[in-house]
Design a protein around this motif. Structure first.
Motif, PDB file in Angstrom:
ATOM      1  N   PHE A  34       8.543  52.347  -7.829  1.00 33.09           N
ATOM      2  CA  PHE A  34       8.005  53.027  -6.658  1.00 33.09           C
ATOM      3  C   PHE A  34       8.492  52.379  -5.372  1.00 33.09           C
ATOM      4  N   THR A  35       8.772  53.216  -4.389  1.00 34.30           N
ATOM      5  CA  THR A  35       9.201  52.750  -3.077  1.00 34.30           C
ATOM      6  C   THR A  35       7.970  52.424  -2.236  1.00 34.30           C
ATOM      7  N   ALA A  36       7.956  51.215  -1.655  1.00 35.25           N
ATOM      8  CA  ALA A  36       6.802  50.775  -0.875  1.00 35.25           C
ATOM      9  C   ALA A  36       7.264  50.238   0.484  1.00 35.25           C
ATOM     10  N   GLY A  37       6.533  50.612   1.538  1.00 38.09           N
ATOM     11  CA  GLY A  37       6.952  50.222   2.883  1.00 38.09           C
ATOM     12  C   GLY A  37       5.858  49.550   3.686  1.00 38.09           C
ATOM     13  N   THR A  38       6.287  48.748   4.657  1.00 39.92           N
ATOM     14  CA  THR A  38       5.386  48.097   5.599  1.00 39.92           C
ATOM     15  C   THR A  38       6.133  47.777   6.882  1.00 39.92           C
ATOM     16  N   ARG A  68       9.811  48.643  -5.267  1.00 37.25           N
ATOM     17  CA  ARG A  68      10.951  48.268  -4.435  1.00 37.25           C
ATOM     18  C   ARG A  68      10.417  48.248  -2.999  1.00 37.25           C
ATOM     19  N   ILE A  69      10.304  47.053  -2.418  1.00 31.90           N
ATOM     20  CA  ILE A  69       9.601  46.884  -1.145  1.00 31.90           C
ATOM     21  C   ILE A  69      10.583  46.882   0.023  1.00 31.90           C
ATOM     22  N   GLY A  88       5.554  63.076   0.175  1.00 29.79           N
ATOM     23  CA  GLY A  88       6.087  62.563  -1.077  1.00 29.79           C
ATOM     24  C   GLY A  88       7.422  61.862  -0.979  1.00 29.79           C
ATOM     25  N   SER A  89       7.935  61.648   0.235  1.00 26.34           N
ATOM     26  CA  SER A  89       9.201  60.936   0.378  1.00 26.34           C
ATOM     27  C   SER A  89       9.017  59.422   0.286  1.00 26.34           C
ATOM     28  N   LEU A  90       7.774  58.957   0.341  1.00 27.60           N
ATOM     29  CA  LEU A  90       7.435  57.545   0.202  1.00 27.60           C
ATOM     30  C   LEU A  90       6.298  57.457  -0.813  1.00 27.60           C
ATOM     31  N   ASP A  91       6.325  56.408  -1.636  1.00 27.04           N
ATOM     32  CA  ASP A  91       5.340  56.297  -2.709  1.00 27.04           C
ATOM     33  C   ASP A  91       4.095  55.501  -2.312  1.00 27.04           C
ATOM     34  N   ILE A  92       4.314  54.345  -1.680  1.00 22.73           N
ATOM     35  CA  ILE A  92       3.213  53.420  -1.374  1.00 22.73           C
ATOM     36  C   ILE A  92       3.464  52.803  -0.009  1.00 22.73           C
ATOM     37  N   ALA A  93       2.397  52.571   0.756  1.00 22.34           N
ATOM     38  CA  ALA A  93       2.540  51.906   2.052  1.00 22.34           C
ATOM     39  C   ALA A  93       1.257  51.149   2.383  1.00 22.34           C
ATOM     40  N   VAL A  94       1.418  50.093   3.187  1.00 25.13           N
ATOM     41  CA  VAL A  94       0.274  49.379   3.752  1.00 25.13           C
ATOM     42  C   VAL A  94       0.205  49.753   5.226  1.00 25.13           C
ATOM     43  N   VAL A  95      -0.952  50.246   5.661  1.00 27.10           N
ATOM     44  CA  VAL A  95      -1.107  50.670   7.057  1.00 27.10           C
ATOM     45  C   VAL A  95      -2.426  50.163   7.600  1.00 27.10           C
ATOM     46  N   GLY A  96      -2.482  50.007   8.913  1.00 28.18           N
ATOM     47  CA  GLY A  96      -3.708  49.609   9.566  1.00 28.18           C
ATOM     48  C   GLY A  96      -4.717  50.743   9.593  1.00 28.18           C
ATOM     49  N   GLY A  97      -5.998  50.373   9.458  1.00 30.05           N
ATOM     50  CA  GLY A  97      -7.038  51.383   9.481  1.00 30.05           C
ATOM     51  C   GLY A  97      -7.108  52.127  10.795  1.00 30.05           C
ATOM     52  N   GLY A  98      -6.748  51.453  11.892  1.00 32.52           N
ATOM     53  CA  GLY A  98      -6.765  52.107  13.195  1.00 32.52           C
ATOM     54  C   GLY A  98      -5.783  53.257  13.283  1.00 32.52           C
ATOM     55  N   ASN A  99      -4.577  53.038  12.768  1.00 29.72           N
ATOM     56  CA  ASN A  99      -3.585  54.116  12.770  1.00 29.72           C
ATOM     57  C   ASN A  99      -3.948  55.213  11.774  1.00 29.72           C
ATOM     58  N   PHE A 100      -4.508  54.835  10.632  1.00 26.17           N
ATOM     59  CA  PHE A 100      -4.873  55.835   9.631  1.00 26.17           C
ATOM     60  C   PHE A 100      -6.016  56.718  10.117  1.00 26.17           C
ATOM     61  N   ALA A 101      -6.802  56.203  11.064  1.00 25.05           N
ATOM     62  CA  ALA A 101      -7.909  56.995  11.607  1.00 25.05           C
ATOM     63  C   ALA A 101      -7.432  58.236  12.336  1.00 25.05           C
ATOM     64  N   SER A 102      -6.145  58.285  12.698  1.00 20.71           N
ATOM     65  CA  SER A 102      -5.586  59.502  13.284  1.00 20.71           C
ATOM     66  C   SER A 102      -5.588  60.646  12.272  1.00 20.71           C
ATOM     67  N   VAL A 250      -4.038  50.045   1.452  1.00 21.77           N
ATOM     68  CA  VAL A 250      -2.878  50.301   0.597  1.00 21.77           C
ATOM     69  C   VAL A 250      -3.027  51.726   0.076  1.00 21.77           C
ATOM     70  N   LEU A 251      -2.083  52.574   0.441  1.00 23.29           N
ATOM     71  CA  LEU A 251      -2.136  54.002   0.126  1.00 23.29           C
ATOM     72  C   LEU A 251      -1.017  54.372  -0.847  1.00 23.29           C
ATOM     73  N   MET A 252      -1.290  55.381  -1.673  1.00 25.50           N
ATOM     74  CA  MET A 252      -0.292  55.869  -2.629  1.00 25.50           C
ATOM     75  C   MET A 252      -0.263  57.389  -2.578  1.00 25.50           C
ATOM     76  N   SER A 253       0.926  57.952  -2.603  1.00 27.55           N
ATOM     77  CA  SER A 253       1.046  59.403  -2.547  1.00 27.55           C
ATOM     78  C   SER A 253       0.596  60.029  -3.860  1.00 27.55           C
ATOM     79  N   ASP A 254       0.026  61.208  -3.765  1.00 22.65           N
ATOM     80  CA  ASP A 254      -0.385  61.932  -4.972  1.00 22.65           C
ATOM     81  C   ASP A 254       0.813  62.184  -5.880  1.00 22.65           C
ATOM     82  N   ARG A 255       1.944  62.464  -5.262  1.00 27.53           N
ATOM     83  CA  ARG A 255       3.140  62.763  -6.061  1.00 27.53           C
ATOM     84  C   ARG A 255       3.554  61.546  -6.894  1.00 27.53           C
ATOM     85  N   ALA A 256       3.466  60.358  -6.290  1.00 25.54           N
ATOM     86  CA  ALA A 256       3.815  59.141  -7.028  1.00 25.54           C
ATOM     87  C   ALA A 256       2.801  58.871  -8.139  1.00 25.54           C
TER      88      ALA A 256
END
Length: 336
Positions: A34-38, A68-69, A88-102, A250-256
């Motif tokens: 899985f592709t993972a980004g930060t 694969r990070i 679905g172009s990305l599998d996993i990512a770590v994001v801040g809760g403040g940005n995810f609140a959008s 830590v979020l994961m796409s449904d497709r992944a």
């Protein structure tokens, strides 16, 4: 008679072969990468969250699932990575809760300072079996974004840093007329405006350049992040506000997730839970190291009047919870 025995033997062999083939298929190994980004670099806590996750996934699945990070915004900033998870172009990512609140307005509640009374309260809320964590997962699932909340992450306790001088109270912040970087979250803008700052939304990797150019003079973040981005070299005045025990995700796409065989999904979920809890423990060590390193580089740290920072916020907890539909989450936090 011999012919009958021969057919019987052949039939038995065929049955064994048939059922044997099903057994092989059922036990067939997979190789999922899985592709993972930060946004974080390799020294940061978000990267370490993914590194811990990679190790746990390989451990729990006997090497069948790995990551694969891509650090350093190689796959975009947090907002673009969330969109990548959704399509679905990305599998996993770590994001801040403040940005995810959008994307999930209920998470704006975590941007109100001092929402958690202590680090112990925060840790209790982020436990995989806690009522709060289960509510958070349910809220994300119900939002139907095409992704799932899999584990907590964090950058630790958040402080305030600036280029102007010592800030020990909101009055100091107002007197300096500080223009301050905030995340893409209306609650953060509201809170820091109430303290007398002028909020400006910027991605974290752009903050150092903006400070050097005088576009902004202040930022709030965890000591580990301040040190990772070398912000203390510009904003040498650090205020130990401890205004937030930061909720990152830590979020994961449904497709992944759909690519994981059903038999492996419990192991994958266990890996996420284990990695998340390990990361929360590791954040304390990272914070202590970052504080010592920034002081060694000449940064100054002052204690603050936390009561003065808390005072304007009490009415905000209920009003924000009501506005974003997070009353139940607020009740759960108060009962931790």
């Amino acid at each position: 008679m011999k012919l009958k025995k021969l057919f019987t033997a052949l039939g038995t062999a065929a049955c064994i072969g048939l059922f044997g083939s099903h057994t092989v298929l059922a036990a067939e190994r997979v190789n999922l990468v899985f592709t993972a980004g930060t946004e974080s670099n390799r020294d940061g806590l978000y990267y370490n969250a993914l590194d811990l996750l990679d190790k746990e996934l390989q451990k729990q699945t006997d090497g069948q699932v790995k990551l694969r990070i891509y650090p350093n915004q190689q796959l975009g900033n947090e907002l673009s990575m969330i969109e990548g998870l959704r399509n679905g172009s990305l599998d996993i990512a770590v994001v801040g809760g403040g940005n995810f609140a959008s994307f999930v307005p209920q998470f704006q509640l975590f941007s109100v300072p001092y929402i958690f009374e202590s680090y112990e309260t925060y840790r209790k809320g982020m436990a995989p079996d806690s009522a709060l964590w289960q509510q958070m997962q349910e809220v994300v699932s119900n939002a139907q974004l095409g992704l799932q909340l899999m584990a907590p992450s964090t950058v630790g306790s958040r402080w305030f840093a600036n280029t102007k001088g010592e800030v020990t109270s909101p009055a100091d912040m107002k007197s300096f007329g500080i223009r301050m970087r905030v995340q893409a979250n209306p609650i953060e803008s509201q809170v820091w405006s109430s303290y007398g700052a002028q909020p400006i939304n910027l991605p974290m990797p752009e903050v150092v350049a903006a400070m050097r150019q005088g576009v902004i003079q202040g930022v709030e973040n965890a000591p580990d992040i301040l040190y990772t981005y070398k912000l203390h070299e510009v904003a040498k005045h650090l205020s130990q506000t401890d205004h937030s025990f930061y909720v990152a995700l830590v979020l994961m796409s449904d497709r992944a997730l759909s690519k994981v065989p059903e038999a492996l999904k419990p192991a994958v979920r266990t890996a996420f839970s284990e990695a998340g809890q390990q990361l929360l423990d590791l954040s304390v060590t990272f914070q202590d190291k970052a504080i010592a390193a920034m002081q060694a580089d000449g940064a100054t740290i002052v204690q603050v009047d936390k009561a003065a920072f808390r005072a304007p916020l009490e009415p905000l907890y209920d009003s924000v919870a009501k506005d974003v539909g997070a009353e139940s989450m607020l009740d759960t936090i108060r009962n931790l």
